[in-house]
Design an enzyme around this catalytic site. Structure first.
Site, PDB file in Angstrom:
ATOM      1  CG  HIS A 213      38.136  40.947  37.742  1.00 20.68           C
ATOM      2  ND1 HIS A 213      38.517  41.807  36.909  1.00 20.68           N
ATOM      3  CD2 HIS A 213      37.399  39.901  37.383  1.00 20.68           C
ATOM      4  CE1 HIS A 213      38.162  41.411  35.575  1.00 20.68           C
ATOM      5  NE2 HIS A 213      37.090  40.631  36.059  1.00 20.68           N
ATOM      6  CD  GLU A 374      38.094  36.719  36.455  1.00 16.91           C
ATOM      7  OE1 GLU A 374      36.991  36.559  37.061  1.00 16.91           O
ATOM      8  OE2 GLU A 374      38.215  36.822  35.331  1.00 16.91           O
TER       9      GLU A 374
END
Length: 415
Positions: A213, A374
C-alpha cells in the site's frame, strides 16, 4: 519556489552502520529513527517493522537531484501515533481492501461447496463507514481495526540489499479463522525493488489476500499535486463495479476506450479527465467523491498458457507511472490479476511530509497529492464465488501457500 536541500541523501551513499557486516545469527539494529535501509548505486530504501512498511525511497531525478518519492514519516514511532492511519507503505492483511458486511462464507471444498455440505459463515471486525446502528462500521477494510499493518512484524533477516519480515496471525484475530504465518521479503538490485509475500494457513481454512500500500509522488511532493503524473495500465480492460461506499456489487465493468477509466489504450495524465470535466469522474470513487479509487482487472493480459505468461517479461508490465517534471518513471510487474489505483482524493493537507520532501512552502500532502498503486487479487472475491477467485484467495493447512510477487523498476526519462 524555494526547493528544499537533499544533499545528505545521495543514492547509494547513505552511511548505514546498522547494515554493517555482522554475525549471521544477529540481526543488525535499525538507525536512530527505527528504519532499516537497503541500497544500490541507484536506489536507497528504508523499511520499518510496523506493518512491514516502506518509509523512504530515494533516487535521482533527470537533473541528478535526489528525491524521496514515497509518503511516510520521519520516525518509526510516528506510524503508531497517527490515529488516521493512512496505511503508508504497509502490508494490509490478512485480507486487503474491503469485505462486504464484514462477513464471508467458506465451504468445505474449494469450489464453493456441494449439495449437502455445510457452509460456515464468519463475521470479522468492522472498521469502516459507521452508522448509528453499526457504530463500528458496516464493512471491514484492510483486515480490521487491528489488521496486520497496525502491528509490528519481526525482522528475521537483513543485509544491505534485502530484508525479511515475519508475522504470526493467531486464530480468531479480528474474527478470521485459523492461524496464518507470513513472510515478507524486500530485495533491491540495480534500479529494481522486488517484493515477495508468502502466507501459510496452518490450522484452518482461511481467506488471505495481501498487497503493498505505497503512496507515490514521483516529484518528491514538490508540486501542487500528482495529477500531472502519467499512468498507463495496458492490461486493465475491466474494473470491479462498486457501490457508494466502494463495496463490490458483483458486476464487472468494461473500461470504455476514451472514457474516464481508460488507462489501457494509451498512457494519459491522471488529471486529464479533471481538466476536461469528463462525465463519469464524479462518483467514480464513491458517493460525493471525484477521482479514482478503483480495482482494475488485468483482463487484457496473455493467458497462462501463452509463451508470454511469465510476469517478469517486459511485455508483461501491468503499469507505468511517470512524471514529466522529474523525469522519473516507475514500471510495475506482478503475478497478481488486479490493480487498485487511488488518486489520494481523501487527503486534506493535514499529513506532514518528511524533511526529505517538498519545498519550504509545501510541507503537507494535499488532496490529489499522491497516487497509491496496489497489486492484489480481485477485491472482495471471497464474497463473489461466481468470479472463480476462491483458489486464489482461500487457503487450507497443508495446501499451497498464498504468494504475491512484484517488481518495481525505476528509470529516468530525458527531456
Amino acid at each position: 519556489m524555494k526547493m528544499r536541500l537533499h544533499a545528505l541523501f545521495l543514492p547509494g551513499t547513505l552511511s548505514l552502520a546498522a547494515a554493517a557486516t555482522t554475525s549471521s545469527s544477529k540481526i543488525p539494529s535499525p538507525d536512530a529513527n527505527g528504519k532499516y535501509w537497503l541500497n544500490t548505486t541507484h536506489l536507497s530504501l528504508a523499511f520499518i517493522p510496523y506493518g512491514a512498511s516502506i518509509t523512504n525511497l530515494i533516487l535521482a531525478d533527470r537533473h541528478g537531484k535526489p528525491l524521496d518519492i514515497v509518503a511516510g514519516y520521519d520516525n518509526a514511532t510516528a506510524y503508531t501515533l497517527d490515529t488516521a492511519h493512512p496505511h503508508f507503505g504497509s502490508v494490509p492483511g490478512r485480507y486487503a481492501n474491503r469485505i462486504r458486511n464484514s462477513s464471508f462464507t467458506l465451504f468445505p471444498d474449494l469450489e464453493g461447496g456441494e449439495e449437502g455440505e455445510e457452509a460456515i459463515t464468519y463475521h470479522v471486525t468492522p472498521n469502516e463507514n459507521p452508522t448509528p446502528s453499526h457504530p463500528q462500521g458496516v464493512d471491514t477494510l484492510h483486515g480490521g481495526p487491528d489488521g496486520w499493518d497496525y502491528r509490528n512484524f519481526s525482522v528475521i533477516a537483513y543485509t544491505n540489499s534485502s530484508i525479511t519480515f515475519s508475522i504470526v496471525d493467531p486464530d480468531g484475530k479480528e474474527g478470521f479463522p485459523g492461524e496464518v504465518i507470513s513472510y515478507i521479503t524486500y530485495t533491491v538490485s540495480g534500479n529494481k525493488w522486488d517484493i515477495n509475500m508468502v502466507a501459510i494457513a496452518t490450522t484452518k481454512k482461511t481467506p488471505i489476500m495481501l498487497s503493498s500500500h505505497t503512496y507515490w509522488n514521483l516529484d518528491g511532493f514538490e508540486l501542487e499535486d500528482a495529477l500531472g503524473h502519467e499512468l498507463w495500465m495496458p492490461f486493465a480492460g475491466m474494473r470491479v463495479a462498486v457501490d457508494g461506499i466502494l463495496i463490490p456489487t458483483g458486476d464487472l465493468q468494461n473500461n470504455e476506450r476514451g472514457g474516464v477509466n481508460d488507462f489501457w489504450s494509451r498512457p494519459k495524465k491522471i488529471g486529464e479527465s479533471f481538466e476536461k470535466g469528463e462525465k463519469g469522474l464524479e462518483g467514480n470513487c464513491g458517493t460525493n467523491c471525484t477521482g479514482y479509487d478503483n480495482c482494475y482487472l488485468n483482463t487484457l493480459r496473455s493467458s497462462p498458457s501463452s509463451s508470454a505468461s511469465d510476469w517478469r517479461q517486459p511485455s508483461q508490465m501491468i503499469a507505468r507511472l511517470s512524471s514529466p517534471h522529474s523525469g522519473i518513471k516507475l514500471e510495475v510487474y506482478s503475478d497478481q490479476d488486479a490493480f487498485q489505483m487511488y488518486s489520494c482524493n481523501q487527503q486534506k493537507g493535514d499529513v506532514p511530509l518528511k524533511w526529505t520532501q517538498g519545498t519550504d512552502e509545501r510541507r503537507t500532502i494535499p488532496k490529489y497529492g499522491c497516487v497509491v498503486l496496489e497489486v492484489q487479487d480481485w477485491i472482495d472475491g471471497i464474497n463473489h464465488p461466481e468470479w472463480g477467485r476462491t483458489k486464489k484467495q482461500v487457503f487450507v493447512p497443508g495446501g499451497d501457500p498464498y504468494v504475491l510477487q512484484a517488481s518495481y523498476v525505476f528509470g529516468v526519462v530525458d527531456e
